[in-house]
Design an enzyme around this catalytic site. Structure first.
Site, PDB file in Angstrom:
ATOM      1  N   LYS A 281      11.533   3.624   2.060  1.00 13.76           N
ATOM      2  CA  LYS A 281      10.378   3.619   2.962  1.00 13.76           C
ATOM      3  C   LYS A 281      10.560   4.699   4.036  1.00 13.76           C
ATOM      4  CE  LYS A 281       6.830   1.785   5.201  1.00 13.76           C
ATOM      5  NZ  LYS A 281       5.477   1.832   4.675  1.00 13.76           N
TER       6      LYS A 281
ATOM      7  N   GLY B  39      -3.712  -1.107   8.716  1.00 15.07           N
ATOM      8  CA  GLY B  39      -3.585  -0.057   9.722  1.00 15.07           C
ATOM      9  C   GLY B  39      -4.915   0.399  10.303  1.00 15.07           C
ATOM     10  N   ASN B  40      -5.974   0.448   9.466  1.00 18.29           N
ATOM     11  CA  ASN B  40      -7.261   0.966   9.945  1.00 18.29           C
ATOM     12  C   ASN B  40      -7.943   0.032  10.930  1.00 18.29           C
ATOM     13  OD1 ASN B  40      -7.782  -0.759   7.609  1.00 18.29           O
ATOM     14  ND2 ASN B  40      -9.894  -0.192   7.971  1.00 18.29           N
TER      15      ASN B  40
ATOM     16  N   LYS C  21       4.128  -5.672   5.650  1.00 18.26           N
ATOM     17  CA  LYS C  21       3.397  -6.633   6.483  1.00 18.26           C
ATOM     18  C   LYS C  21       2.600  -7.637   5.641  1.00 18.26           C
ATOM     19  CE  LYS C  21      -1.242  -5.285   6.703  1.00 18.26           C
ATOM     20  NZ  LYS C  21      -1.248  -4.234   5.718  1.00 18.26           N
TER      21      LYS C  21
ATOM     22  N   LYS D 181      -0.409  -5.781  -1.605  1.00 17.82           N
ATOM     23  CA  LYS D 181      -1.393  -6.784  -1.189  1.00 17.82           C
ATOM     24  C   LYS D 181      -1.601  -7.809  -2.305  1.00 17.82           C
ATOM     25  CE  LYS D 181      -3.780  -3.411   1.611  1.00 17.82           C
ATOM     26  NZ  LYS D 181      -2.903  -3.586   2.765  1.00 17.82           N
TER      27      LYS D 181
HETATM   28  P1  ADP Z   1      -3.685  -1.181   4.902  1.00 17.84           P
HETATM   29  O1  ADP Z   1      -3.480  -0.199   5.991  1.00 17.84           O
HETATM   30  O2  ADP Z   1      -4.879  -2.056   5.094  1.00 17.84           O
HETATM   31  O3  ADP Z   1      -2.449  -1.922   4.525  1.00 17.84           O
HETATM   32  P2  ADP Z   1      -3.400   0.517   2.521  1.00 17.84           P
HETATM   33  O4  ADP Z   1      -3.827   1.931   2.655  1.00 17.84           O
HETATM   34  O5  ADP Z   1      -1.963   0.193   2.501  1.00 17.84           O
HETATM   35  O6  ADP Z   1      -4.165  -0.297   3.648  1.00 17.84           O
HETATM   36  O7  ADP Z   1      -4.068  -0.117   1.193  1.00 17.84           O
HETATM   37  C1  ADP Z   1      -5.463  -0.020   0.957  1.00 17.84           C
HETATM   38  C2  ADP Z   1      -5.721   1.165   0.031  1.00 17.84           C
HETATM   39  O8  ADP Z   1      -5.251   0.851  -1.268  1.00 17.84           O
HETATM   40  C3  ADP Z   1      -7.160   1.519  -0.229  1.00 17.84           C
HETATM   41  O9  ADP Z   1      -7.705   2.312   0.796  1.00 17.84           O
HETATM   42  C4  ADP Z   1      -7.068   2.297  -1.544  1.00 17.84           C
HETATM   43  O10 ADP Z   1      -6.998   3.684  -1.296  1.00 17.84           O
HETATM   44  C5  ADP Z   1      -5.728   1.870  -2.130  1.00 17.84           C
HETATM   45  N1  ADP Z   1      -5.738   1.359  -3.502  1.00 17.84           N
HETATM   46  C6  ADP Z   1      -4.757   1.586  -4.393  1.00 17.84           C
HETATM   47  N2  ADP Z   1      -5.017   1.003  -5.558  1.00 17.84           N
HETATM   48  C7  ADP Z   1      -6.204   0.376  -5.420  1.00 17.84           C
HETATM   49  C8  ADP Z   1      -7.006  -0.423  -6.301  1.00 17.84           C
HETATM   50  N3  ADP Z   1      -6.622  -0.679  -7.560  1.00 17.84           N
HETATM   51  N4  ADP Z   1      -8.161  -0.928  -5.815  1.00 17.84           N
HETATM   52  C9  ADP Z   1      -8.560  -0.685  -4.544  1.00 17.84           C
HETATM   53  N5  ADP Z   1      -7.846   0.068  -3.673  1.00 17.84           N
HETATM   54  C10 ADP Z   1      -6.672   0.595  -4.098  1.00 17.84           C
HETATM   55 MG    MG Z   2      -0.520  -0.805   3.753  1.00 21.80          MG
END
Ligand code: ADP
Ligand code: MG
Length: 318
Positions: free
Chosen positions: A129, A11-12, A218, A280
């Site tokens: 969700k 998203g970022n 996604k 992820k």
């Molecule tokens: P995107 O929008 O890229 O899908 P998300 O916010 O869904 O991003 O996922 C990324 C976030 O996951 C990071 O910013 C962090 O806050 C979080 N996160 C949760 N658990 C972990 C972890 N074990 N290591 C690193 N980041 C983590």
């Molecule tokens: Mg995400």
């Protein structure tokens, strides 16, 4: 043969946390993201790009609610397709302009893309969700009467007035409906933007495919597409440079290169949080489990180093 990378953008990459979400802000972010992608294209990699749409779909759903007295509101699948069009357009323009400025003639094209899910997916029985606007309890009751097939749940602490929200299923992606089109585009040397927002979820209905109210993760949809196009690398770009163990604790450590079975053991510890890093890591493991050579999680500004120097969390075959 040049290598193919399926890039999944978080998203970022399109909307920063403190952005309002104006078109100008979104274009600026898409340009910044595209500059990183150009480095990979210049190094000779073939890219297929997918992206999230959470903030965009959220805003568009608010517009549906606020505007429905004047014009008909669109259902979630149509709204998903609308965001694919919006974001696909932004990438076609930004990435296209940057490539042309470098005298690179590779075309960029975005596809409105359906992703097949099962009508029997357990997610449909217990949707979790949250999507769209927040409602007060009274608004939630009125919405439930107006939309009998919506599931509305209490999602926020009781102290907050607007604490009800529509929730939908997040079913597993089974197949990518336009996979043949995507394969032909890749073969023709086109940089494809596909499966945006996880793809528009469709099920097999009585007259063929039909849209369903759901949101496919996604990263999982990206892993499925990476598998279907035999990508060499599945690259997830987010806002952290590594998946971390003991996340946000004093002894936090980066996960660097690990094998699939090592990553399975690490994932079982529960440090990769549900709804953010968890999906992820799961998506990466799925890709490698299904024959992919390498899956990577890193931050946008490390994309090139991840591919050229092995930076980031890298999951490889056992
Ligand atoms: P995107 O929008 O890229 O899908 P998300 O916010 O869904 O991003 O996922 C990324 C976030 O996951 C990071 O910013 C962090 O806050 C979080 N996160 C949760 N658990 C972990 C972890 N074990 N290591 C690193 N980041 C983590
Ligand atoms: Mg995400």
């Amino acid at each position: 043969m040049s290598k193919t990378i399926l890039v999944a953008l978080g998203g970022n990459a399109i909307k920063q946390a403190d952005d309002k979400g104006t078109a100008a802000e979104q274009f600026a972010n898409v340009y910044k993201t595209s500059r990183e992608l150009v480095k990979l294209i210049k190094a000779g990699y073939k890219l297929v790009i997918t992206h999230g749409n959470g903030p965009q779909v959220g805003n568009l759903l608010i517009q549906q609610e606020e505007g429905k007295k004047m014009v008909p509101d669109m259902p979630l699948d149509v709204v998903g397709a609308m965001t694919q069009g919006q974001l696909g357009y932004m990438f076609e323009q930004a990435l296209g302009n940057l490539l042309r400025a470098e005298n690179i003639s590779t075309p960029v094209a975005a596809l409105v893309n359906q992703v097949l899910v099962s009508a029997d997916d357990p997610g449909f029985k217990d949707p979790t969700k949250p999507v769209g606007p927040f409602f007060t309890e009274d608004e939630a009751k009125a919405m439930a009467a107006e939309k009998p097939n919506w599931v509305i749940k209490e999602v926020k602490p009781k102290e907050v007035a607007k604490r009800f929200r529509r929730v939908v299923a997040s079913p597993a992606p089974i197949d990518n409906s336009e996979i043949e089109v995507i394969r032909r585009m890749i073969d023709a040397g086109i940089i494809v933007v596909a499966s945006g927002g996880g793809g528009v979820p469709v099920i097999h209905g009585k007259d063929g495919l039909e849209g369903t109210a759901a949101v496919i993760d996604k990263d999982l949809a990206g892993a499925k597409l990476a598998e279907l196009i035999n990508a060499d690398v599945f690259l997830i770009l987010t806002d952290v440079d590594h998946a971390k163990l003991n996340y946000r604790k004093p002894d936090e450590t980066d996960v660097k290169q690990v094998s699939l079975s090592q990553m399975k053991a690490l994932a079982a510890r529960g440090d990769f949080l549900k709804g953010s890093m968890g999906p992820k890591v799961n998506a990466c493991m799925k890709f490698v489990e299904n024959g992919g050579a390498r899956a990577i999680i890193t931050s946008l500004d490390h994309a090139y180093e991840a591919i050229s120097e092995g930076f980031g969390t890298q999951i490889v075959k056992d």
